[in-house]
Design a protein around this motif. Structure first.
Motif, mmCIF file in Angstrom:
data_model
loop_
_atom_site.group_PDB
_atom_site.id
_atom_site.type_symbol
_atom_site.label_atom_id
_atom_site.label_comp_id
_atom_site.label_asym_id
_atom_site.label_seq_id
_atom_site.Cartn_x
_atom_site.Cartn_y
_atom_site.Cartn_z
ATOM 1 N N PRO A 252 -4.402 3.677 -6.455
ATOM 2 C CA PRO A 252 -3.549 4.796 -6.046
ATOM 3 C C PRO A 252 -3.897 5.434 -4.702
ATOM 4 C CG PRO A 252 -3.998 4.949 -8.376
ATOM 5 C CD PRO A 252 -4.857 3.823 -7.848
ATOM 6 N N ASP A 253 -5.174 5.455 -4.306
ATOM 7 C CA ASP A 253 -5.528 6.076 -3.020
ATOM 8 C C ASP A 253 -5.263 5.175 -1.822
ATOM 9 O OD1 ASP A 253 -7.637 4.247 -2.938
ATOM 10 O OD2 ASP A 253 -9.199 5.769 -3.135
ATOM 11 N N GLY A 254 -4.924 3.903 -2.059
ATOM 12 C CA GLY A 254 -4.618 2.975 -0.985
ATOM 13 C C GLY A 254 -5.820 2.385 -0.274
ATOM 14 N N ASN A 255 -7.039 2.770 -0.675
ATOM 15 C CA ASN A 255 -8.250 2.276 -0.013
ATOM 16 C C ASN A 255 -8.879 1.074 -0.696
ATOM 17 O OD1 ASN A 255 -8.225 4.200 2.063
ATOM 18 N ND2 ASN A 255 -9.112 5.716 0.679
ATOM 19 N N SER A 256 -8.361 0.718 -1.855
ATOM 20 C CA SER A 256 -8.879 -0.436 -2.569
ATOM 21 C C SER A 256 -7.739 -1.068 -3.358
ATOM 22 C CB SER A 256 -10.046 -0.037 -3.485
ATOM 23 O OG SER A 256 -9.668 1.000 -4.364
ATOM 24 N N PHE A 257 -8.021 -2.224 -3.941
ATOM 25 C CA PHE A 257 -7.018 -2.900 -4.749
ATOM 26 C C PHE A 257 -7.694 -3.706 -5.843
ATOM 27 C CE2 PHE A 257 -8.050 -5.960 -1.473
ATOM 28 C CZ PHE A 257 -8.065 -7.184 -2.128
ATOM 29 N N GLY A 258 -6.944 -3.952 -6.898
ATOM 30 C CA GLY A 258 -7.437 -4.746 -8.013
ATOM 31 C C GLY A 258 -6.765 -6.103 -8.030
ATOM 32 N N THR A 259 -7.456 -7.069 -8.624
ATOM 33 C CA THR A 259 -6.940 -8.430 -8.746
ATOM 34 C C THR A 259 -7.121 -8.920 -10.170
ATOM 35 O OG1 THR A 259 -9.076 -9.384 -8.141
ATOM 36 C CG2 THR A 259 -7.497 -9.043 -6.352
ATOM 37 N N GLY A 260 -6.307 -9.894 -10.556
ATOM 38 C CA GLY A 260 -6.452 -10.588 -11.831
ATOM 39 C C GLY A 260 -6.347 -12.073 -11.563
ATOM 40 N N ARG B 87 -11.011 -7.808 -10.637
ATOM 41 C CA ARG B 87 -11.980 -7.344 -9.652
ATOM 42 C C ARG B 87 -11.368 -6.208 -8.845
ATOM 43 N NH1 ARG B 87 -16.133 -11.565 -9.001
ATOM 44 N NH2 ARG B 87 -15.554 -13.163 -10.502
ATOM 45 N N LEU B 88 -12.235 -5.366 -8.314
ATOM 46 C CA LEU B 88 -11.821 -4.249 -7.479
ATOM 47 C C LEU B 88 -12.479 -4.425 -6.118
ATOM 48 C CD1 LEU B 88 -10.273 -1.510 -7.469
ATOM 49 C CD2 LEU B 88 -12.437 -0.429 -8.130
ATOM 50 N N TYR B 89 -11.672 -4.379 -5.049
ATOM 51 C CA TYR B 89 -12.149 -4.581 -3.683
ATOM 52 C C TYR B 89 -11.823 -3.367 -2.821
ATOM 53 C CZ TYR B 89 -12.397 -9.577 -4.836
ATOM 54 O OH TYR B 89 -12.684 -10.790 -5.416
ATOM 55 N N ASP B 90 -12.719 -3.064 -1.878
ATOM 56 C CA ASP B 90 -12.521 -1.992 -0.914
ATOM 57 C C ASP B 90 -11.922 -2.597 0.361
ATOM 58 O OD1 ASP B 90 -13.074 -0.187 1.324
ATOM 59 O OD2 ASP B 90 -14.300 0.942 -0.082
ATOM 60 N N ILE B 91 -10.761 -2.108 0.807
ATOM 61 C CA ILE B 91 -10.120 -2.693 1.987
ATOM 62 C C ILE B 91 -10.815 -2.275 3.282
ATOM 63 C CG2 ILE B 91 -7.883 -2.894 0.861
ATOM 64 C CD1 ILE B 91 -6.890 -0.598 2.672
ATOM 65 N N ASN C 136 0.842 -1.189 0.000
ATOM 66 C CA ASN C 136 0.000 0.000 0.000
ATOM 67 C C ASN C 136 0.882 1.244 0.000
ATOM 68 O OD1 ASN C 136 -1.745 2.145 0.676
ATOM 69 N ND2 ASN C 136 -3.074 0.807 1.852
ATOM 70 N N GLY C 137 0.744 2.087 -1.019
ATOM 71 C CA GLY C 137 1.539 3.305 -1.130
ATOM 72 C C GLY C 137 1.208 4.338 -0.072
ATOM 73 N N SER C 138 0.015 4.265 0.527
ATOM 74 C CA SER C 138 -0.405 5.210 1.555
ATOM 75 C C SER C 138 -0.024 4.757 2.962
ATOM 76 C CB SER C 138 -1.925 5.395 1.514
ATOM 77 O OG SER C 138 -2.331 5.844 0.255
ATOM 78 N N ASN C 139 0.185 3.446 3.123
ATOM 79 C CA ASN C 139 0.499 2.881 4.431
ATOM 80 C C ASN C 139 1.380 1.658 4.206
ATOM 81 O OD1 ASN C 139 0.612 1.605 6.898
ATOM 82 N ND2 ASN C 139 -1.592 1.621 7.255
#
Length: 135
Positions: free
Chosen positions: A60-68, A75-79, A15-18
């Motif tokens: 980029p905002d560090g609050n979610s991530f994508g998967t393949g 898919r896009l998930y909210d952490i 995570n680029g933010s944390n």
């Protein structure tokens, strides 16, 4: 020293933010959120894929991530909530090639997905529509 069991994982993104948080893709069709301050267990497990998760990348905002995944979807998930926000299917059915890599544009508006057959799709993350196909 912190020791985490990541033996069944195929991809990791910090995570680029944390920098204490990272996400991993796994061969059991899940992605996991880790915190280096919590020893030996994932903070949260994300479900939804039907195949190995080959690639993960923080938004980029560090609050979610994508998967393949081997199931041919991104898919896009909210952490924060643990919810799946979006699905990006290249095509429907069993003929979908596995996703081997994912990346986001600096703004996060675009999701780049590389597939095992050599294709690259560029998705609009908000509209969940392909805007560019590189064959």
């Amino acid at each position: 020293m912190l020791l985490l069991n990541l033996s069944s994982n195929s991809s990791v993104s910090i995570n680029g933010s944390n920098s204490r948080m990272f996400v991993s893709g796994s061969c059991d069709a899940t992605a996991r959120l880790w915190d280096t301050r919590v020893a030996s267990r994932a903070v949260r497990t994300f479900h939804g894929h039907e195949g190995d998760v080959n690639s993960v990348k923080f938004f980029p905002d560090g609050n979610s991530f994508g998967t393949g995944s081997d199931d041919g979807t991104c898919r896009l998930y909210d952490i924060r909530t643990g919810h799946q926000l979006q699905v990006y299917p290249q095509q429907q059915g069993a003929d979908a090639p596995p996703v081997t890599s994912v990346a986001f544009s600096v703004s996060g508006r675009l999701l780049f997905a590389g597939y095992s057959n050599g294709d690259c799709f560029v998705w609009d993350t908000l509209l969940a529509k392909v805007i560019i196909i590189c064959l």
